[in-house]
Motif scaffolding. Structure first.
Motif, PDB file in Angstrom:
ATOM      1  N   ARG B  92      41.138  41.099  37.681  1.00 29.74           N
ATOM      2  CA  ARG B  92      42.338  40.470  38.254  1.00 29.74           C
ATOM      3  C   ARG B  92      42.156  40.265  39.762  1.00 29.74           C
ATOM      4  O   ARG B  92      42.540  39.233  40.320  1.00 29.74           O
ATOM      5  CB  ARG B  92      43.549  41.342  37.970  1.00 29.74           C
ATOM      6  CG  ARG B  92      44.834  40.789  38.544  1.00 29.74           C
ATOM      7  CD  ARG B  92      45.996  41.749  38.318  1.00 29.74           C
ATOM      8  NE  ARG B  92      46.994  41.527  39.342  1.00 29.74           N
ATOM      9  CZ  ARG B  92      47.023  42.140  40.511  1.00 29.74           C
ATOM     10  NH1 ARG B  92      46.095  43.033  40.813  1.00 29.74           N
ATOM     11  NH2 ARG B  92      47.976  41.866  41.403  1.00 29.74           N
ATOM     12  N   LEU B  93      41.537  41.240  40.413  1.00 29.18           N
ATOM     13  CA  LEU B  93      41.286  41.080  41.844  1.00 29.18           C
ATOM     14  C   LEU B  93      40.313  39.939  42.106  1.00 29.18           C
ATOM     15  O   LEU B  93      40.444  39.182  43.070  1.00 29.18           O
ATOM     16  CB  LEU B  93      40.715  42.384  42.426  1.00 29.18           C
ATOM     17  CG  LEU B  93      41.705  43.531  42.523  1.00 29.18           C
ATOM     18  CD1 LEU B  93      40.985  44.817  42.911  1.00 29.18           C
ATOM     19  CD2 LEU B  93      42.785  43.225  43.545  1.00 29.18           C
ATOM     20  N   GLU B  94      39.344  39.793  41.202  1.00 26.72           N
ATOM     21  CA  GLU B  94      38.409  38.666  41.330  1.00 26.72           C
ATOM     22  C   GLU B  94      39.156  37.353  41.261  1.00 26.72           C
ATOM     23  O   GLU B  94      38.883  36.422  42.005  1.00 26.72           O
ATOM     24  CB  GLU B  94      37.400  38.698  40.182  1.00 26.72           C
ATOM     25  CG  GLU B  94      36.251  39.634  40.348  1.00 26.72           C
ATOM     26  CD  GLU B  94      35.280  39.466  39.195  1.00 26.72           C
ATOM     27  OE1 GLU B  94      34.731  38.369  39.029  1.00 26.72           O
ATOM     28  OE2 GLU B  94      35.095  40.445  38.453  1.00 26.72           O
ATOM     29  N   ALA B  95      40.114  37.290  40.309  1.00 27.24           N
ATOM     30  CA  ALA B  95      40.882  36.045  40.146  1.00 27.24           C
ATOM     31  C   ALA B  95      41.673  35.735  41.407  1.00 27.24           C
ATOM     32  O   ALA B  95      41.925  34.577  41.725  1.00 27.24           O
ATOM     33  CB  ALA B  95      41.801  36.151  38.946  1.00 27.24           C
ATOM     34  N   LEU B  96      42.071  36.792  42.118  1.00 24.41           N
ATOM     35  CA  LEU B  96      42.816  36.592  43.363  1.00 24.41           C
ATOM     36  C   LEU B  96      41.880  36.445  44.550  1.00 24.41           C
ATOM     37  O   LEU B  96      42.321  36.421  45.689  1.00 24.41           O
ATOM     38  CB  LEU B  96      43.750  37.794  43.602  1.00 24.41           C
ATOM     39  CG  LEU B  96      44.860  37.937  42.583  1.00 24.41           C
ATOM     40  CD1 LEU B  96      45.575  39.266  42.751  1.00 24.41           C
ATOM     41  CD2 LEU B  96      45.864  36.797  42.736  1.00 24.41           C
ATOM     42  N   GLU B  97      40.582  36.353  44.263  1.00 21.52           N
ATOM     43  CA  GLU B  97      39.533  36.184  45.274  1.00 21.52           C
ATOM     44  C   GLU B  97      39.410  37.365  46.217  1.00 21.52           C
ATOM     45  O   GLU B  97      38.938  37.229  47.326  1.00 21.52           O
ATOM     46  CB  GLU B  97      39.757  34.897  46.078  1.00 21.52           C
ATOM     47  CG  GLU B  97      39.593  33.666  45.219  1.00 21.52           C
ATOM     48  CD  GLU B  97      39.602  32.385  46.021  1.00 21.52           C
ATOM     49  OE1 GLU B  97      38.535  32.008  46.516  1.00 21.52           O
ATOM     50  OE2 GLU B  97      40.684  31.794  46.176  1.00 21.52           O
ATOM     51  N   ARG B  98      39.864  38.547  45.775  1.00 20.03           N
ATOM     52  CA  ARG B  98      39.670  39.758  46.589  1.00 20.03           C
ATOM     53  C   ARG B  98      38.388  40.406  46.098  1.00 20.03           C
ATOM     54  O   ARG B  98      38.386  41.440  45.443  1.00 20.03           O
ATOM     55  CB  ARG B  98      40.885  40.669  46.422  1.00 20.03           C
ATOM     56  CG  ARG B  98      42.092  40.104  47.178  1.00 20.03           C
ATOM     57  CD  ARG B  98      43.425  40.500  46.576  1.00 20.03           C
ATOM     58  NE  ARG B  98      43.672  41.929  46.661  1.00 20.03           N
ATOM     59  CZ  ARG B  98      44.814  42.500  46.267  1.00 20.03           C
ATOM     60  NH1 ARG B  98      45.783  41.756  45.768  1.00 20.03           N
ATOM     61  NH2 ARG B  98      44.983  43.801  46.354  1.00 20.03           N
ATOM     62  N   PHE B  99      37.271  39.737  46.415  1.00 21.55           N
ATOM     63  CA  PHE B  99      36.004  40.107  45.811  1.00 21.55           C
ATOM     64  C   PHE B  99      35.512  41.478  46.249  1.00 21.55           C
ATOM     65  O   PHE B  99      34.941  42.227  45.455  1.00 21.55           O
ATOM     66  CB  PHE B  99      34.931  39.060  46.140  1.00 21.55           C
ATOM     67  CG  PHE B  99      35.179  37.731  45.493  1.00 21.55           C
ATOM     68  CD1 PHE B  99      35.483  36.610  46.248  1.00 21.55           C
ATOM     69  CD2 PHE B  99      35.116  37.600  44.113  1.00 21.55           C
ATOM     70  CE1 PHE B  99      35.713  35.386  45.641  1.00 21.55           C
ATOM     71  CE2 PHE B  99      35.342  36.372  43.503  1.00 21.55           C
ATOM     72  CZ  PHE B  99      35.646  35.264  44.271  1.00 21.55           C
ATOM     73  N   ASP B 100      35.709  41.798  47.525  1.00 17.60           N
ATOM     74  CA  ASP B 100      35.179  43.083  48.001  1.00 17.60           C
ATOM     75  C   ASP B 100      35.872  44.246  47.312  1.00 17.60           C
ATOM     76  O   ASP B 100      35.221  45.220  46.919  1.00 17.60           O
ATOM     77  CB  ASP B 100      35.355  43.187  49.520  1.00 17.60           C
ATOM     78  CG  ASP B 100      34.520  42.139  50.234  1.00 17.60           C
ATOM     79  OD1 ASP B 100      34.928  41.661  51.305  1.00 17.60           O
ATOM     80  OD2 ASP B 100      33.434  41.810  49.705  1.00 17.60           O
TER      81      ASP B 100
END
Lengths: 283, 290
Positions: B92-100
Motif C-alpha cells: 500500500r505504501l508503494e502504491a502511495l509512492e512512499r517507496f523508502d
C-alpha cells in the motif's frame, strides 16, 4: 472472453509494480497522487504541464494531424494494458511521387531544399505488442503483414507509437528509436509518438502524446504543441470510449498471434468511431 | 459489465480460479468485489481471508485504495502481527509512492524471517517501480544466488535484461528456464526470439532449431511457426551454406508456411485473408532464393 495470452513471462501478483502506471486517472473517484481525494465524478485533471521536450523543438516543421481512429486505437491500446509497455504503428496516406515513400537512397535530395517538412495526416493506427516490445521476429512479421494489408487502401506505415511502462516515463527507449529509424528509412516524414501516461485520463483535455520527427541532423526532435492537431471532437469521443471501457475490445498483434481470429486492424472500433463522431456532429 | 446479476457463488468460484492460476485480472476482481461479493463476505467462511488478500492486491493494482484499504484493515484485525499482512501494508505504501518506507518494512520482514522470498521479490519490484532497473537487476541476481530454482524470478530477470537491451544475459536466463522446464514451448519460443534479435548466422541457426523445437512441442504455436519461417529465410540469405543443408532449410521454410496457411484457413474469418498473407511471405522467400 479471449484465451489467456501465451506469455511465458506471466508474472504473478508477487512481482506487480506499484504504483500502477496509467491507472491513476483511468478510474473515477481515484485518489489523486499525494492523497488528495477527488469527490466528484471525473474531474478534469489540472492543466497539462508542457512535457520537457526531447531536444529543442524543430521550428520549421510541418503539421501533424491525427485522425480519430489513430488517436483512439493508440490510447485504447495503452489503456487496455496499463501494467506494461505497449507499441504500435500509425498509418498515413502514401505520398504520390517525390518526398516520403519509396526506397531510401538519397533521401535528403529527394526532399525539397527548404527545411519545411510537408504536413502529415495519420489516418489509422495498428496496435502491435504488449508482451515484449524489443524482440525482432514478430515485429518483422507484423510490419510485413501491415504493409501488405494496407497497400490496397493506399496507406503506408508512417510512424511508431509507444507507451512506456512507468507513468512518468515518456522518453523513447532504444526500441522506440530503433523501430522509428527503420520506418524513417522508408518514409521521410516518419513520426515517433510517445504516449504521455500522466495525461491519459477519462476526460481528455488535450491529446496525451508527444510527437517527434527526424531532423536534418538525424536526431528525433519533438514537435511543439501548435503543430500537432487532432481531428475535431476526437478527444470527447475517445474519452467516452475510455469511460465505457471499450479498450477491452481492442486486439493487437500479440492477441492475433495467440488467437488467429483476432483482427489487429480492429474494424469494429472504426465502425464505432464513425457512429460516435456522426452522433456528435448531429448534436 | 452485468456484475449485479452474478450469483455470488459463481463470483467466488471465479476468484478462486484466478487465485489458483495466479493470473492478473485486477479490474475484474475489484468490480466483482465491489458490486457483488463484498455483500456476502460473511458467507465465505475461511476462504474470506484469501479473498480479502486478493482484493487488496487487486485494489492496489488499480489504484482503488477505497477498495483495498477496508480489506487491509479487516485482515490486520484478524491477523495482527502477521508478516503476510505486513507485506500488504508495504504494498500500500508503494502504491502511495512512499517507496523508502515500503523498503524499510520489507527489510524488517527479511530480518525477522530470512527465508521469506516474497519480501525480497517485492524489493525488486520497488526498484523497478522507481525505474531503477540496474539496481533491480543487482537485487534480483543476489536473490537468485539464494533461491536459484525460482522460475518466476528467472523470468523477471530475463525481462529486466531485455529492458536494458542486454540480449546475451537475457538469453542466459531463458537457458536456465529451459533447463528446468524443457517441455515448455513458450520458453523455447522466447529464447529463439532473443537469439534471432541478436542476429548473426550462428544465432539465427540456434533460433531456427529452438523455433522448430517449440513447434514440435506445440504445433499450434503460431509464433514458433512464423519464427521458424523467418529464421529459415534469414539463414538461407547467408551465402556460406552447403547444398543439402540449403535444401533442408528451404523445405523447413516451406513446411512452416504451409502450417501457417492451414491455421489461417482453419479459423475461417473473412477479414483475415490467409492466402493474401501467405503471398506476402512467399514473395519474401522467393526473393531470398534468388
Amino acid at each position: 472472453m479471449r484465451p489467456a495470452a501465451a506469455d511465458p513471462c506471466q508474472l504473478s501478483a508477487v512481482f506487480i509494480i506499484l504504483p500502477r502506471p496509467r491507472i491513476f486517472h483511468i478510474f473515477p473517484s481515484a485518489v489523486l497522487p499525494g492523497g488528495r481525494r477527488s469527490t466528484h465524478p471525473p474531474q478534469p485533471p489540472p492543466p497539462p504541464q508542457q512535457p520537457p521536450p526531447l531536444l529543442p523543438s524543430y521550428t520549421m516543421s510541418g503539421e501533424i494531424t491525427l485522425s480519430c481512429p489513430a488517436l483512439a486505437k493508440m490510447l485504447l491500446h495503452a489503456a487496455r494494458y496499463p501494467q506494461t509497455a505497449v507499441s504500435g504503428v500509425v498509418l498515413a496516406p502514401a505520398r504520390g511521387g517525390g518526398g516520403g515513400g519509396g526506397g531510401g537512397g538519397g533521401g535528403a535530395e529527394g526532399n525539397s531544399s527548404t527545411s519545411t517538412l510537408p504536413s502529415v495526416t495519420l489516418m489509422d493506427a495498428v496496435p502491435l505488442f504488449h508482451l515484449q516490445l524489443c524482440l525482432a521476429p514478430m515485429l518483422e512479421v507484423a510490419l510485413t503483414q501491415i504493409e501488405q494489408r494496407y497497400k490496397s487502401e493506399g496507406l503506408v506505415i508512417a510512424g511508431y507509437y509507444q507507451a512506456n511502462e512507468h507513468i512518468r516515463d515518456n522518453v523513447p527507449d532504444f526500441v522506440a528509436l530503433k523501430v522509428a529509424e527503420k520506418i524513417a528509412e522508408n518514409n521521410n516524414d516518419a513520426c515517433l509518438i510517445m504516449v504521455d501516461n500522466k495525461r491519459l485520463c477519462l476526460s481528455l483535455q488535450s491529446a496525451p502524446i508527444i510527437v517527434s520527427q527526424l531532423s536534418a541532423e538525424g536526431k528525433w526532435r519533438s514537435k511543439d504543441k501548435a503543430s500537432v492537431h487532432v481531428e475535431e471532437g476526437s478527444l470527447e469521443v475517445v474519452s467516452t470510449l475510455l469511460q465505457r471501457r471499450v479498450q477491452h475490445d481492442v486486439s493487437d498483434f500479440d492477441n492475433h498471434l495467440d488467437d488467429l481470429s483476432c483482427d489487429w486492424s480492429n474494424p469494429q472500433i472504426n465502425k464505432l468511431l464513425t457512429t460516435l463522431t456522426a452522433a456528435a456532429a448531429r448534436d | 459489465m452485468a456484475t449485479l446479476d452474478l450469483d455470488w457463488e459463481d463470483v467466488r468460484e471465479q476468484l478462486r480460479t484466478w487465485r489458483e492460476d495466479n493470473t492478473r485480472h485486477s479490474e475484474e476482481v475489484v468490480d466483482m468485489w465491489d458490486y457483488c461479493l463484498k455483500h456476502y463476505k460473511h458467507k465465505l467462511g475461511d476462504e474470506r481471508w484469501m479473498v480479502e488478500e486478493q482484493v487488496v492486491v487487486a485494489g492496489l493494482d488499480c489504484y482503488r485504495l477505497d477498495v483495498a484499504e477496508p480489506s487491509l484493515v479487516a485482515l490486520n484485525d484478524q491477523f495482527p502481527g502477521s508478516l503476510r499482512v505486513r507485506k500488504l501494508k508495504a504494498m500500500r505504501l508503494e502504491a502511495l509512492e512512499r517507496f523508502d518506507e515500503a523498503m524499510d518494512i520489507y527489510d524488517s520482514i527479511i530480518r525477522q524471517d530470512e527465508t521469506n522470498s516474497t519480501a525480497r521479490k517485492r524489493k525488486v519490484s520497488v526498484l523497478r517501480g522507481q525505474g531503477r532497473i540496474t539496481e533491480a537487476i543487482k537485487e534480483l541476481t543476489e536473490y537468485l544466488k539464494i533461491f536459484m530454482s525460482d522460475s518466476e524470478a528467472w523470468q523477471e530477470l530475463c525481462d529486466l535484461y531485455l529492458k536494458e537491451a542486454d540480449y546475451s544475459k537475457a538469453a542466459f536466463c531463458m537457458e536456465e528456464l529451459i533447463l528446468t522446464n524443457p517441455h515448455n514451448h513458450l520458453f523455447h519460443t522466447r529464447y529463439a526470439e532473443i537469439k534471432y534479435t541478436q542476429g548473426g548466422l550462428d544465432n539465427m541457426e540456434i533460433a531456427r532449431s529452438y523455433f522448430s523445437q517449440a513447434a514440435k512441442l506445440n504445433p499450434n504455436n503460431v509464433r514458433a511457426l512464423y519464427g521458424l519461417f523467418m529464421s529459415c529465410t534469414q539463414v538461407l540469405s547467408s551465402s556460406k551454406m552447403s547444398g543439402p543443408k540449403k535444401k533442408e532449410t528451404q523445405q523447413l521454410a516451406t513446411w512452416a508456411l504451409k502450417e501457417i496457411s492451414d491455421r489461417y484457413s482453419k479459423c475461417r474469418t473473412n477479414t483475415m485473408d490467409g492466402s493474401k498473407i501467405l503471398e506476402t511471405f512467399k514473395s519474401l522467400s522467393i526473393m531470398d532464393k534468388a
